[in-house]
Enzyme design. Structure first.
Site, PDB file in Angstrom:
ATOM      1  N   THR A  77       0.870  -1.167   0.000  1.00 16.55           N
ATOM      2  CA  THR A  77       0.000   0.000   0.000  1.00 16.55           C
ATOM      3  C   THR A  77       0.911   1.223   0.000  1.00 16.55           C
ATOM      4  O   THR A  77       1.909   1.275   0.704  1.00 16.55           O
ATOM      5  CB  THR A  77      -1.047  -0.056   1.137  1.00 16.55           C
ATOM      6  OG1 THR A  77      -2.066   0.892   0.897  1.00 16.55           O
ATOM      7  CG2 THR A  77      -0.462   0.176   2.497  1.00 16.55           C
ATOM      8  N   CYS A 105      -4.023   7.166   7.622  1.00 18.88           N
ATOM      9  CA  CYS A 105      -4.640   5.837   7.549  1.00 18.88           C
ATOM     10  C   CYS A 105      -3.713   4.827   8.223  1.00 18.88           C
ATOM     11  O   CYS A 105      -2.541   5.102   8.448  1.00 18.88           O
ATOM     12  CB  CYS A 105      -4.843   5.423   6.103  1.00 18.88           C
ATOM     13  SG  CYS A 105      -5.887   6.543   5.163  1.00 18.88           S
ATOM     14  N   HIS A 127      -6.227  -1.448   4.568  1.00 24.26           N
ATOM     15  CA  HIS A 127      -5.842  -0.030   4.606  1.00 24.26           C
ATOM     16  C   HIS A 127      -7.072   0.755   5.074  1.00 24.26           C
ATOM     17  O   HIS A 127      -7.961   1.047   4.285  1.00 24.26           O
ATOM     18  CB  HIS A 127      -5.403   0.374   3.192  1.00 24.26           C
ATOM     19  CG  HIS A 127      -4.995   1.818   3.046  1.00 24.26           C
ATOM     20  ND1 HIS A 127      -4.240   2.255   1.997  1.00 24.26           N
ATOM     21  CD2 HIS A 127      -5.237   2.912   3.794  1.00 24.26           C
ATOM     22  CE1 HIS A 127      -4.031   3.563   2.111  1.00 24.26           C
ATOM     23  NE2 HIS A 127      -4.638   3.985   3.193  1.00 24.26           N
TER      24      HIS A 127
END
Lengths: 205, 162
Positions: free
Chosen positions: B23, B29, B46
């Protein structure tokens, strides 16, 4: 009443584009005064994007960008973020410092110049919003972050994510001769403020 | 052939050996990497927000720490992972912008995401082997199903394996 970004129609988008147009026009004028050069601009592009597509328009999640972030208070509450890719950041600070060559790395002076530029550009947007709507709005001091696009954009994305899965983006291109400055402007009103904003622009009853 | 599978914002994916999950540009996040070292099944979520019950628009289960972790665990078990063998590594949850002491709750969202993630993992009795969270910078992570290593890359804050 509830209103989500998915409910935005063409009329709403036209009005937001007009906000961007007038805001960018004011911003270009302010910038031209600062650097004492003629600055041109293109008609802004308004896009409603999903999270996945936001970083892509800036060149990918890992692309280094400058983000300048503000809190808005008053008749509407929310945030404004102004994002510049690193090349545009260098062009803008180079113009401001009167450099001939825009290729050097950004230093501390450049960072504070960027904050000031963000201040001027966002102030222009806010005053155009104020002119169009009559709403009273106040901006906080800017906060600057230079890092991966994905990480910076996660901040507005998270704010939009409270109400939906889309983001409103107004992209503005300013030009000084051949140097392009591509600025992306995120308007992030909270949910009640979004309704107030569209109502005061006369497109929501 | 080793494949690299990308996990987007508010998204989750599962792979098995030898594939890699990644990611890019995690900010506030949190990336939650779950691993079963026996079957070498790896999952990565995520998440963007701590709690689905606080939000009206909560259909996207991968967006919230609580629903995403539960979904990831059940999908991994479906693919053959052992429920008692799952371990976790977490990364992200930084505060990209600061507004001094009068910053709104939203400014602390990275911290709240990390706290919520830990609470849910502890409720599910999934031990956290390592973490690289907080700070004010972005992270790109790569999660290797062959050994459970989580590679964390940053701009100006180094590269590490946790």
């Amino acid at each position: 009443m509830t209103f989500s970004l998915e409910d935005l129609n063409n009329e709403h988008i036209d009005v937001l584009r007009e906000v961007g147009n007038i805001g960018a026009g004011n911003a270009a004028t302010a910038l031209a005064k600062m650097v004492q050069k003629k600055i041109d601009m293109d008609v802004p592009i308004v896009q409603i994007l999903s999270f996945e597509d936001v970083a892509a328009i800036l060149g990918g999640e890992e692309m280094v960008v400058s983000g300048i972030y503000f809190q808005v208070e008053g008749d509407i509450n929310g945030n404004i973020m102004f994002v510049l890719d690193i090349a545009s950041s260098k062009v803008l600070t180079g113009m401001l410092m009167g450099r001939d060559d825009y290729s050097g790395d950004l230093d501390d002076m450049d960072y504070s110049a960027l904050q000031e530029i963000g201040n001027i550009l966002s102030g222009s947007y806010i005053s155009s919003l104020n002119m169009l709507t009559g709403l009273k709005l106040k901006l906080s001091v800017p906060s600057l972050c230079v890092d991966m696009a994905g990480a910076i954009l996660s901040v507005p994305a998270i704010q939009f994510s409270q109400t939906g899965d889309k983001v409103v983006l107004i992209e503005t291109i300013l030009k000084d001769g051949n140097s392009l400055v591509k600025g992306n402007f995120f308007l992030i009103p909270d949910e009640p403020s979004f309704i107030i904003l569209l109502k005061s622009l006369g497109v929501l009853r | 052939m080793q494949k690299v599978i990308k996990v987007g914002m508010a998204d989750l994916k599962i792979v098995s050996e030898p594939d890699v999950l990644t990611t890019l540009g995690l900010g506030s996040c949190v990336g939650i990497a779950l691993y079963d070292k026996v079957t070498k099944i790896a999952g990565l979520a995520h998440i963007m927000l701590p709690d689905s019950s606080q939000i009206k628009n909560n259909q996207n289960l991968a967006k919230f720490a609580d629903t995403a972790i539960n979904l990831l665990v059940s999908e991994m078990i479906q693919k053959g992972a052992g429920p008692g063998r799952l371990t976790a590594k977490i990364s992200g949850g930084s505060q990209m912008f600061s507004f001094g002491s009068n910053g709104s709750d939203l400014m602390k969202i990275g911290y709240r995401n990390v706290v919520a993630t830990k609470e849910i993992l502890s409720k599910l009795r999934i031990p956290i082997l390592s973490e690289d969270t907080g700070g004010n910078y972005g992270r790109t992570i790569e999660f290797y199903s062959e050994n459970g290593n989580l590679l964390v890359k940053t701009i100006g804050h180094g590269v590490k394996i946790i």
